[in-house]
Design an enzyme around this catalytic site. Structure first.
Site, PDB file in Angstrom:
ATOM      1  CB  CYS A 380      -0.969  -0.046   1.179  1.00  0.00           C
ATOM      2  SG  CYS A 380      -2.314   1.160   1.080  1.00  0.00           S
ATOM      3  CG  HIS A 514      -3.642  -3.703   3.042  1.00  0.00           C
ATOM      4  ND1 HIS A 514      -2.671  -3.276   3.926  1.00  0.00           N
ATOM      5  CD2 HIS A 514      -4.205  -2.578   2.528  1.00  0.00           C
ATOM      6  CE1 HIS A 514      -2.655  -1.948   3.952  1.00  0.00           C
ATOM      7  NE2 HIS A 514      -3.582  -1.506   3.110  1.00  0.00           N
ATOM      8  CD  GLU A 516      -1.394  -6.538   5.121  1.00  0.00           C
ATOM      9  OE1 GLU A 516      -1.618  -5.388   5.547  1.00  0.00           O
ATOM     10  OE2 GLU A 516      -0.982  -6.765   3.964  1.00  0.00           O
TER      11      GLU A 516
END
Length: 542
Positions: A380, A514, A516
């Site tokens: 990001c 993102h 994750e």
């Protein structure tokens, strides 16, 4: 019909109700049950999207664009079930719904009150959409005794009476502190917490007691006697090395068996714990280790990067190595040379963030990684800073910056004003509200077939979760690519850059989304697995 487990907390906050709920859900799943987890947050914010990371930690984003509590990340990682907007409610959202109904006249002139209107809204949230589940676990945020939590506790008390007999169980998570001067664990805080809960009208069926050492049988009997629960229902929750040890630890203590017994399920299906045992074995028996520098803005509170931390450990699981994290406040690089901090690490990760503070330090981290050929993962904001670094030092645009930081002649990163969400055109204005106005949720991206990132994914079509207002400016794409920064992934309409990489670098990837948020211990995200693999290679060079 679904059965309901209500999980409350007492004595102190941050005891781990979210992990407890996620672990119990995993144990029930291991027995073949379909499980849903919901989080009820007492704060007045509509969602945590505008709360400072220092106060609330990470904002976890779901596929459908909900900004939710970080506990939903634990729920997803432990169960593999994607959460959605309907799995998290706040007092703010409840009051907003009620006020909208009152303005429409839905209450037909009635005086709107906490009981029954607020409690009914909470009960509707708990009960809605559970037809496909065997168990629904509801975690009540905060601590028993908090004034903000009272409507939620009253609502679940009412549900205990309204649901069919034998379909609601209450678990109370407490702390049993050790007093060094006395040399013993103390039961009194738990007794008082249960007394407070019972005064509200809720009698816990199971006590889950946190402690840093074994709880003697005599103390368990004492808790059983004074808290009016079965002795077998006093479950010790001892500290463990990692959160992924919790399901096995709770299973050994009999938590899942006690829950099923409380529901009258006997005999219960036997659990299959092999997946959790394999994860635990890999965590405790690594074949090597690597060190990753996380150059961030909120490094003083690790909860601000909760999913990121877990995803890095998942990458370690995939490669059978231990991942050590070296936390570096980005601002340090604005006054000190990055080299002493970064020369010995095996990978550099610049995570998401907002605002100008620390931005120049992150740009310098990207520059160091590019020039020294150290694996770099920009997520990001980390991708945006890598693009600004390339614009300044490879293209020669000295004033390259982001419009997020103020007016600039060279907005390499700029505010998104419109984008496609499915077939709908979403629009935003610079002067608009902050809450819920970002590009949120899962979006498709198209990757170049010959790119490194496409090879990592094994696909050219991906769907990842986003949370951002600013985007790399497409007007700079040609100049950046001519300088060597390949725009390897774009939105399907070709307007929004999604991934960048250097072809002549061992591993330098930036992503606007993102990744994750979608990593699991049993299914590590491919980007994190590949990043740690590259770090292992780098460790052989350092």
């Amino acid at each position: 019909m679904a059965r309901y487990v209500f999980i409350t907390g007492g004595v102190v906050s941050s005891l781990g109700k979210g992990i407890a709920a996620a672990a119990l859900a995993a144990l029930l799943q291991a027995r073949g049950y379909r499980v849903r987890i919901r989080k009820l947050d007492p704060y007045l914010n509509v969602d945590p999207g505008t709360i400072s990371p220092y106060q609330h930690g990470e904002v976890f984003v779901t596929d459908d664009g909900a900004e939710t509590d970080l506990d939903l990340g634990h729920y997803e990682r432990f169960t593999g079930r994607p959460a959605n907007q309907q799995d998290n409610i706040t007092t703010g959202r409840i009051y907003r719904n009620i006020i909208e109904k009152e303005r429409r006249g839905d209450y037909l002139g009635a005086t709107v009150q906490v009981i029954p209107h607020v409690t009914d809204e909470i009960k509707n949230f708990v009960l809605e959409g559970n037809e496909d589940y065997d168990f629904v676990l509801c975690e009540i945020g905060g601590t028993v005794g908090d004034i903000e939590a009272m409507p939620f506790l009253e609502a679940i008390r009412q549900l205990g009476n309204e649901l069919p007999r034998g379909t609601a169980v209450y678990i109370h998570l407490t702390l049993m502190p050790y007093i060094p001067a006395a040399g013993e664990l103390k039961t009194k805080p738990t007794q008082h917490s249960v007394k407070e809960l019972r005064s509200i009208g809720i009698a816990p069926d199971i006590l889950l007691v946190r402690a840093d050492r074994e709880i003697p049988e005599s103390e368990r009997r004492k808790l059983s006697l004074f808290c009016n629960v079965r002795e077998s229902a006093v479950i010790q929750a001892l500290d463990v090395a990692t959160i992924y040890d919790v399901p096995i630890a709770y299973h050994k203590e009999g938590l899942d068996s006690e829950v099923l017994s409380a529901f009258g399920i006997d005999p219960a299906p036997k659990p299959r714990m092999d997946r959790w045992e394999e994860v635990s074995h890999r965590l405790h028996n690594p074949e090597g280790e690597v060190t990753i520098a996380v150059v961030g803005k909120y490094t003083g509170l690790k909860d601000a990067y909760k999913s990121l931390i877990e995803a890095l450990h998942h990458g370690g699981l995939a490669n059978k190595v231990k991942v050590n994290l070296d936390w570096i406040e980005a601002q340090v690089f604005e006054s000190e040379d990055p080299a002493p901090y970064l020369e010995k690490v095996h990978g550099i990760l610049v995570p998401g963030g907002f605002g100008e503070r620390g931005a120049e330090g992150k740009i310098l981290a990207a520059k160091f990684a590019r020039e020294r050929k150290v694996p770099y993962f920009g997520i990001c904001f980390g991708m945006q800073m890598a693009c600004i670094e390339a614009a300044r030092n490879l293209v020669g645009i000295e004033d390259a910056s982001s419009s997020e930081f103020g007016p600039t002649r060279e907005p390499v990163v700029g505010l998104m004003t419109e984008w496609l969400k499915g077939n709908m055109l979403e629009k935003r204005a610079a002067a608009g509200d902050l809450g819920g106005t970002m590009r949120l949720g899962a979006y498709e991206a198209v990757l170049k077939p010959d790119s490194k990132i496409a090879q990592i994914y094994g696909s050219t079509d991906i769907h990842e979760r986003h949370r951002h207002r600013y985007e790399v400016n497409i007007d700079y794409k040609d100049r950046l690519e001519a300088a060597g920064l390949n725009f390897a992934g774009m939105s399907p309409d070709g307007v929004l850059p999604e991934t960048v990489e250097y072809a002549d670098h061992p591993w330098f990837i930036g992503v606007q989304y993102h990744p994750e948020l979608k990593s699991r211990p049993f299914e590590p995200h491919p980007l994190f697995a590949s990043f740690i693999e590259a770090a292992i290679e780098q460790s052989r060079l350092v």
